[in-house]
Structure formats: C-alpha cells, structure tokens
Design an enzyme around this catalytic site. Sequence first.
Site, PDB file in Angstrom:
ATOM      1  CB  CYS A 333      -0.912   0.001   1.220  1.00 47.77           C
ATOM      2  SG  CYS A 333      -1.748  -1.568   1.549  1.00 47.77           S
ATOM      3  CB  ALA A 334       3.481   2.112  -2.464  1.00 44.46           C
ATOM      4  N   GLY A 338       6.418   7.806   1.094  1.00 42.55           N
ATOM      5  CA  GLY A 338       7.481   8.120   2.040  1.00 42.55           C
ATOM      6  C   GLY A 338       8.237   6.881   2.500  1.00 42.55           C
ATOM      7  CG  ASP A 387      -7.689  -4.184  -4.245  1.00 41.58           C
ATOM      8  OD1 ASP A 387      -7.041  -4.269  -3.180  1.00 41.58           O
ATOM      9  OD2 ASP A 387      -8.932  -4.122  -4.279  1.00 41.58           O
ATOM     10  CG  ASP A 405       1.840   2.370   5.980  1.00 37.64           C
ATOM     11  OD1 ASP A 405       1.139   2.359   7.004  1.00 37.64           O
ATOM     12  OD2 ASP A 405       2.325   3.407   5.502  1.00 37.64           O
ATOM     13  CB  CYS A 458      -0.768   6.244  11.021  1.00 38.27           C
ATOM     14  SG  CYS A 458      -0.383   7.798  11.853  1.00 38.27           S
TER      15      CYS A 458
END
Length: 530
Positions: A333-334, A338, A387, A405, A458
């Site tokens: 999930c680039a 960052g 996906d 991520d 996060c």
Amino acid sequence: MTDREKHRRDDHRHDDRRRGRDEARGGAERRGRDAKGRERSGSRGRGGPRRGWSEDRPSERSRRTTSSRQVAFEAMRAVREDDAYANLVLPGLLRRSRVAGRDAAFATELFYGTLRAQGRLDAIIGACIDRPLDQVDGDVLDVLRLGAYQLVDMSVAPHAATSETVALARQVAGAGAGSFVNAVLRRIGEDDREGWIAKVAPDRSEDEIGHLSIAHSHPAWIVRALSDALAAHGRDRSEIDALLEAQNAAPSVSLVMRPGLTDLDELIDNGASAGHLSIFAASWPSGDPGGTDPVREGRAAVQDEGSQLMALALALGADDLVRAEDHRWLDLCAGPGGKTALLAGLTLEHDAELLAVELQEHRTQLVERAVATLVEAGAEVTTRTADGRDIGGEMPGTFSRVLADVPCSGLGALRRRPESRWRRRPADIGQLGGLQRDLLASALDAAAPGGVVAYVTCSPHLAETRLIVQDVLRRRTDAEQLDARPAVRAGLLPQARDVELGEGPAVQLWPHVHGTDAMFIALLRRREQD
C-alpha cells in the site's frame, strides 16, 4: 442610467435608511439577524458583503480584519464545506494572500489551534448563546470559533481578539452577524480556559471520559479508545491526559534523508539539526523546508520519525529474521511513497528490487515522484496501480520482505491532521477492519516461505492493530508473530537505543512518550515449508 441601475440605487438607499432607523432604535441585533446569526436583509449569501457595502467608505474600512485572520477563516470554511485537508489548504491560501513571516505564523497557529480545540470551543460557545449550534450559520460559527480560541487559548489581547473577530464577522456575514459575534465574545472573555472547562465539562469524578473529551477537545469515543489502547499495551490509563495533550500540541517538522543521497551535515548546512530517534532523521526548526536544495531535489523529504522507524524495522531490522532468498521486496500500500522511498534506498545495500503497489493512480504518481532520485541512483523500483488485496493471489510466495502499511483511521496522527478527529466516526473502524484483514492476509500470501511481513498502521486503536493481527493469525497456520522490538531498535540513533518500546511482541509508539505519531508495527514471518 438604465432602469435596472435606478432600481438598484433606490434599493440601496432604502436599505441604508432602514438600517439607520433600526440602529437608532437599538434594534439592529433584534431585526438585523436571522436565527443563524446572519443579517436578514441586504446579504448576498455565502459570506458576501451586504448590499450597499463599499470598502472605499471610511466607515467600512474600519470594519475590515487583518489578512492573517481572513486566511484562517477561509481555511476553516474550506475544511468545513469542502472536506479539505488542513495541511493542504492552508499553504495555498497563505501564498495566494501573500501572507508571510509573523502573520503566516499567527494564521497557522490560529487555524490549527482552532481546529484542535473545536470541541471545547463549541461547548463554550454553546453556553453563551440561546440556540443550538446547528442553528448558527456555518460561517458565523467558524468566526466565533476563531475568536473564542484567541480569547481562551492564545495570548491575544482581549480587545484585539474581539474587535478583529467582529470585523471579520462583518466582512463575511454583515453587520448583524458582527453584533451577534461581539455579544458572544464579550461573554466568553469573562473567564479563562480553566474557568470555562469547570463550567462546561462534566465533573471528572462522575464522568471521566466526558470530562476529558471537553477538557482536551477529543470526541468521547476517541478518548475511550486511546485509554483502552494504553492499557492493552501495558501502560497506565492515567497517561491519557499526557497523550491527549501531546495530540493537541503542534508537532515539530522532521526530515528524512534519502539513503545515499544526502547526509546530516548537508541538512545542518541548510538550517536543520540532528534528529531525535531515527538514524535517517533531521529536525527542521519551523516553516516549510521545501525551498532547501536537498528537499527540492528529492534527496530529503518531510517525514515523521515514527513513520521512518516503521520502514527501517523491515528494511534494516529484519536482516536477521528473513530466512528466504532476499532479493524481492514488496510495498503493498505504497502511496504517497514516504516509506517506499526509504525501502528503495536500502534495496541497494541488499541487491534487491522493490515492487510498489498502490490502488489509486494519482497516488501511484506520488510514489513515482518520491522514488525518482533513488531510481536515478540505481534503485530498482517498479510501481503498479492495483488492489493490494489481489497481489497475494497473483504473486504467491514471491517476496522476502513485505510492507503492509494499511489504510487506517489515522488516529495516531491527530496532531498533524486536527480535522480528522471531528470527521471520523466509530463505524469507520469496523469498515476499515475488513480491508485491513484482507491486506494482511494478501501480504502473507505474497511472502515467500521464511519471508517477513511488517503490518503497520498510523493508529493505536486496538481494532486496527493487535486485534487485526490476532484475528488473521488465528485463521492460518503458516505464519508466526515475531518480536518487533529489536527490529525497531535497529533504526534508532545510538543515544536512543534504550527508548521504551513496550512489552512486545508488537511495538506501539506514542506522541507523549516518543514524540512521534502513534505508529504501530507487528512483524510476522511466513513459516518455512517442511
């Protein structure tokens, strides 16, 4: 003069005479505002000035507010009406309005601070008016919030805060709104923040969550979720005050050095200082570092140190954990890129190639920009718009290191995205949970036997972190969880190696403990075949 122009002139004269009579009778506030605080007659709507208004008149020029407050208001309106992101909308408004220096700093503090304090400010405003807040016009309510924040939370002289905010109200909603705002702010100015909290917040001994929600301006469900997360990670629930305070503090700006493209000495020469945790971090004093050569040329970028540590745990810390042939890495999930750039920079040391997958085309383009200088330096990076849930089935058992991520609520970055706390709902957590499980399962499927997967969010919310990992592991026998603490320590500066990382095996960072966003990482390894 045409008939239309004559009628317009006569209308203006009639409006001016009527306003003069109302004000002479002391009825401007009673007659001049509707139920939402707007002037009933002579308003053009959407915050436009009333008919007959001209900034050339001396009496009207005195009613104009400073550009910094106008910028803060326009940013507030964009967040409310257009669902704009605070960190994206403000810089553009500052540039277009040519607000810089101390005025830009004031506008930034006023805008971000008001967004963070919105819940508490609304409770205070609600105690000073005789109608529900949803019956106050949106523009007028935003003006009141900005004024209340100056009175309650900033060291602005009360007279200046009130007079400038009243001028702003007149500017965007007419004289009637100005009178309304003036009356409300005068009431707010009668007490300080602690006094108002004592008046509008529940007693802590009777309703702790409700009290904390008002005192620290977080929705109650977020306060409860954060308290539960502290306890689940072996911390004391009493830390909740410190955590909420940290999430209300303006975060410092951290830079990341692209591996092999710059070093700390160059960043220090450009005005930075040493970082606190990450071996690739530098600290920026204030403002936008985008004008410096390293950032402009893509050799450095803005990135929270906690985010850096998550990528480094996989790219450096997993060296002793990977038991597969270590030449193919995957970022599932680039976007926006960052962490991808850190991975890409470190593939050179491992003679590895990186596949960066992103669902949305425009975010794939952000990833490509983030890694462009590293690709020029020799990193083998392939981007793909797809996906991530499909990659495990399409490329099973392929990658030695996989970063997942996953999309999450972002509750760990509320200090950077203050609007998020008011947009998110408890139902969002459940809706994201299915996606997070599917992405982690796909990451494990894509991992080669002996390969390592880093599951990163996060958010400290248990339903996005530990419970997701536990649920996925419960459904399969080909994966095991590893202790992530040594891997995270591999990315720490020598002087930070003894930083507290919890009980394991996962690592949860905290704003009040580590000074970073509340990042979570769990490391899993695909079992080797017998």
